[in-house]
Scaffold this motif. Structure first.
Motif, PDB file in Angstrom:
ATOM      1  N   THR A 158       0.840  -1.193   0.000  1.00 35.39           N
ATOM      2  CA  THR A 158       0.000   0.000   0.000  1.00 35.39           C
ATOM      3  C   THR A 158       0.875   1.242   0.000  1.00 35.39           C
ATOM      4  O   THR A 158       1.786   1.343   0.834  1.00 35.39           O
ATOM      5  N   PRO A 159       0.647   2.185  -0.923  1.00 37.94           N
ATOM      6  CA  PRO A 159       1.450   3.418  -0.910  1.00 37.94           C
ATOM      7  C   PRO A 159       1.117   4.273   0.303  1.00 37.94           C
ATOM      8  O   PRO A 159      -0.017   4.268   0.784  1.00 37.94           O
ATOM      9  N   PRO A 160       2.085   5.019   0.820  1.00 41.23           N
ATOM     10  CA  PRO A 160       1.816   5.878   1.984  1.00 41.23           C
ATOM     11  C   PRO A 160       0.754   6.921   1.659  1.00 41.23           C
ATOM     12  O   PRO A 160       0.708   7.477   0.568  1.00 41.23           O
ATOM     13  N   ASP A 161      -0.119   7.163   2.612  1.00 43.28           N
ATOM     14  CA  ASP A 161      -1.195   8.142   2.470  1.00 43.28           C
ATOM     15  C   ASP A 161      -1.500   8.668   3.859  1.00 43.28           C
ATOM     16  O   ASP A 161      -1.685   7.891   4.805  1.00 43.28           O
ATOM     17  N   TRP A 162      -1.587   9.979   4.010  1.00 45.75           N
ATOM     18  CA  TRP A 162      -1.815  10.565   5.329  1.00 45.75           C
ATOM     19  C   TRP A 162      -3.128  10.112   5.944  1.00 45.75           C
ATOM     20  O   TRP A 162      -3.281  10.090   7.172  1.00 45.75           O
ATOM     21  N   ARG A 163      -4.088   9.705   5.078  1.00 46.91           N
ATOM     22  CA  ARG A 163      -5.387   9.297   5.611  1.00 46.91           C
ATOM     23  C   ARG A 163      -5.315   7.957   6.331  1.00 46.91           C
ATOM     24  O   ARG A 163      -6.128   7.694   7.238  1.00 46.91           O
ATOM     25  N   LEU A 164      -4.373   7.091   5.946  1.00 50.96           N
ATOM     26  CA  LEU A 164      -4.314   5.756   6.538  1.00 50.96           C
ATOM     27  C   LEU A 164      -4.010   5.791   8.033  1.00 50.96           C
ATOM     28  O   LEU A 164      -4.749   5.190   8.828  1.00 50.96           O
ATOM     29  N   PRO A 165      -2.928   6.446   8.477  1.00 49.46           N
ATOM     30  CA  PRO A 165      -2.695   6.469   9.929  1.00 49.46           C
ATOM     31  C   PRO A 165      -3.785   7.210  10.699  1.00 49.46           C
ATOM     32  O   PRO A 165      -4.134   6.813  11.817  1.00 49.46           O
ATOM     33  N   VAL A 166      -4.345   8.285  10.095  1.00 47.68           N
ATOM     34  CA  VAL A 166      -5.415   9.015  10.781  1.00 47.68           C
ATOM     35  C   VAL A 166      -6.644   8.117  10.934  1.00 47.68           C
ATOM     36  O   VAL A 166      -7.263   8.056  12.015  1.00 47.68           O
ATOM     37  N   ALA A 167      -6.997   7.397   9.866  1.00 45.87           N
ATOM     38  CA  ALA A 167      -8.158   6.508   9.935  1.00 45.87           C
ATOM     39  C   ALA A 167      -7.919   5.378  10.932  1.00 45.87           C
ATOM     40  O   ALA A 167      -8.817   5.010  11.701  1.00 45.87           O
ATOM     41  N   ALA A 168      -6.702   4.824  10.939  1.00 40.93           N
ATOM     42  CA  ALA A 168      -6.389   3.745  11.877  1.00 40.93           C
ATOM     43  C   ALA A 168      -6.493   4.229  13.320  1.00 40.93           C
ATOM     44  O   ALA A 168      -7.037   3.537  14.194  1.00 40.93           O
ATOM     45  N   LEU A 169      -5.991   5.410  13.593  1.00 35.57           N
ATOM     46  CA  LEU A 169      -6.070   5.960  14.947  1.00 35.57           C
ATOM     47  C   LEU A 169      -7.516   6.248  15.343  1.00 35.57           C
ATOM     48  O   LEU A 169      -7.899   6.072  16.509  1.00 35.57           O
ATOM     49  N   LEU A 170      -8.338   6.699  14.388  1.00 36.77           N
ATOM     50  CA  LEU A 170      -9.748   6.918  14.693  1.00 36.77           C
ATOM     51  C   LEU A 170     -10.456   5.618  15.044  1.00 36.77           C
ATOM     52  O   LEU A 170     -11.272   5.575  15.969  1.00 36.77           O
ATOM     53  N   VAL A 171     -10.127   4.549  14.312  1.00 40.77           N
ATOM     54  CA  VAL A 171     -10.729   3.243  14.612  1.00 40.77           C
ATOM     55  C   VAL A 171     -10.319   2.775  16.002  1.00 40.77           C
ATOM     56  O   VAL A 171     -11.145   2.306  16.802  1.00 40.77           O
ATOM     57  N   VAL A 172      -9.022   2.912  16.336  1.00 43.39           N
ATOM     58  CA  VAL A 172      -8.542   2.500  17.643  1.00 43.39           C
ATOM     59  C   VAL A 172      -9.157   3.348  18.753  1.00 43.39           C
ATOM     60  O   VAL A 172      -9.628   2.846  19.771  1.00 43.39           O
ATOM     61  N   ALA A 173      -9.174   4.680  18.537  1.00 42.48           N
ATOM     62  CA  ALA A 173      -9.750   5.574  19.544  1.00 42.48           C
ATOM     63  C   ALA A 173     -11.236   5.287  19.757  1.00 42.48           C
ATOM     64  O   ALA A 173     -11.724   5.288  20.896  1.00 42.48           O
ATOM     65  N   GLY A 174     -11.938   5.023  18.669  1.00 46.41           N
ATOM     66  CA  GLY A 174     -13.357   4.705  18.790  1.00 46.41           C
ATOM     67  C   GLY A 174     -13.581   3.393  19.540  1.00 46.41           C
ATOM     68  O   GLY A 174     -14.488   3.291  20.384  1.00 46.41           O
ATOM     69  N   SER A 175     -12.746   2.393  19.256  1.00 40.52           N
ATOM     70  CA  SER A 175     -12.889   1.104  19.947  1.00 40.52           C
ATOM     71  C   SER A 175     -12.623   1.245  21.448  1.00 40.52           C
ATOM     72  O   SER A 175     -13.344   0.690  22.282  1.00 40.52           O
TER      73      SER A 175
END
Length: 294
Positions: free
Chosen positions: A272-289
């Motif tokens: 997967t190419p780097p994209d600023w949205r990926l880490p932000v989305a991953a952190l949102l999923v973790v924070a939401g969980s």
């Protein structure tokens, strides 16, 4: 003189190690599916589940204890319903990774802890707490961050089918987690049978929908074996062991780190190419969980 470590301390550390191992193995799923190449997803599911059934058989046999057999209605629910959930979860997950970008499909699939919390809290209290609702909103905002830009740019495309299948996989895993909470079912010790039945289900669906194809290559076969023995074999038994440890309730929160690790593995490996949205989305999923599990 040899110092003796208290049994409770040893069990606690063993549980933490088992939970960490399961999280790492689950995070490798998208990478291993990518390594399997062009193998049709249902066929990949059938062979991976078969490898998992064979790999977990000796471990499950050692853990078996003498108990009364399941009642007939429970046997149908376990060997029929739970096996179907496992087949649906793995088959939908693999299909989503073949139709949508791997990192995005994986993040949507790994919202299953939030769905599990929603379902378990509703069944227990018949209401949802504000923390659970806020956590759910955070987690799914991470998926929306990835999906909405593509929807606005390209409309409904093939990736949308992948996103829907990823959501279906998340729902199946959430229902499977609910089934793990049923007293007396002891799914960990029945894992080889459940995986074998799920392999038959996905294999039959593969013959009907995908037809007969040529023999997979050696790297693809290795990826299938790794999927079965790791994420859908050792990891599931390790997670079952971890949740039964004295600190099992706290160890369950480690599952929220799976989307971050999965995204990291995909980016580092170049899938997967780097994209600023990926880490932000991953952190949102973790924070939401984490918010929902408070």
């Amino acid at each position: 003189m040899q110092l003796q470590t208290p049994r409770l301390t040893r069990t606690t550390w063993h549980g933490a190690g088992a939970a960490g191992l399961a999280v790492v193995l689950w995070a490798l799923v998208p990478l291993l599916v990518a390594a399997a190449g062009s193998v049709p997803p249902l066929r990949l599911s059938a062979l991976a589940l078969l490898a998992g059934a064979l790999g977990t058989l000796p471990m499950a046999q050692r853990r078996r204890r003498t108990e009364p057999p399941l009642a007939q209605r429970h046997g149908v629910a376990v060997y029929g319903g739970v096996s179907l959930l496992v087949a649906g979860a793995v088959g939908a997950c693999f299909a989503s990774l073949s139709l949508a970008p791997a990192a995005e499909a994986a993040l949507i699939t790994y919202t299953w802890p939030v769905l599990f919390l929603l379902a378990s809290q509703w069944l227990a209290r018949r209401r949802l707490s504000p923390a659970t609702l806020a956590g759910t909103g955070l987690a799914f905002s991470g998926g929306a961050l990835l999906v909405l830009p593509q929807a606005m740019a390209g409309g409904f495309s093939g990736a949308w089918h992948g996103y829907l299948l990823a959501l279906a996989a998340a729902l199946c895993w959430a229902l499977y987690s609910l089934a793990c909470q049923v007293p007396g079912w002891r799914l960990g010790e029945r894992m080889p049978h459940l995986l074998l039945i799920a392999s038959v289900i996905t294999g039959s669906a593969s013959l009907l929908l995908e037809g007969v194809s040529e023999m997979p290559s050696a790297p693809a076969l290795l990826a299938m074996a790794a999927l079965g023995l790791g994420p859908y074999g050792i990891a599931m038994l390790a997670w079952d062991y971890a949740l039964k440890a004295p600190n099992g309730r706290h160890l369950g929160n480690l599952a929220h780190g799976v989307p971050v690790l999965a995204t990291l593995f995909l980016v580092v490996s170049g899938v997967t190419p780097p994209d600023w949205r990926l880490p932000v989305a991953a952190l949102l999923v973790v924070a939401g969980s984490l918010t929902a599990s408070r």
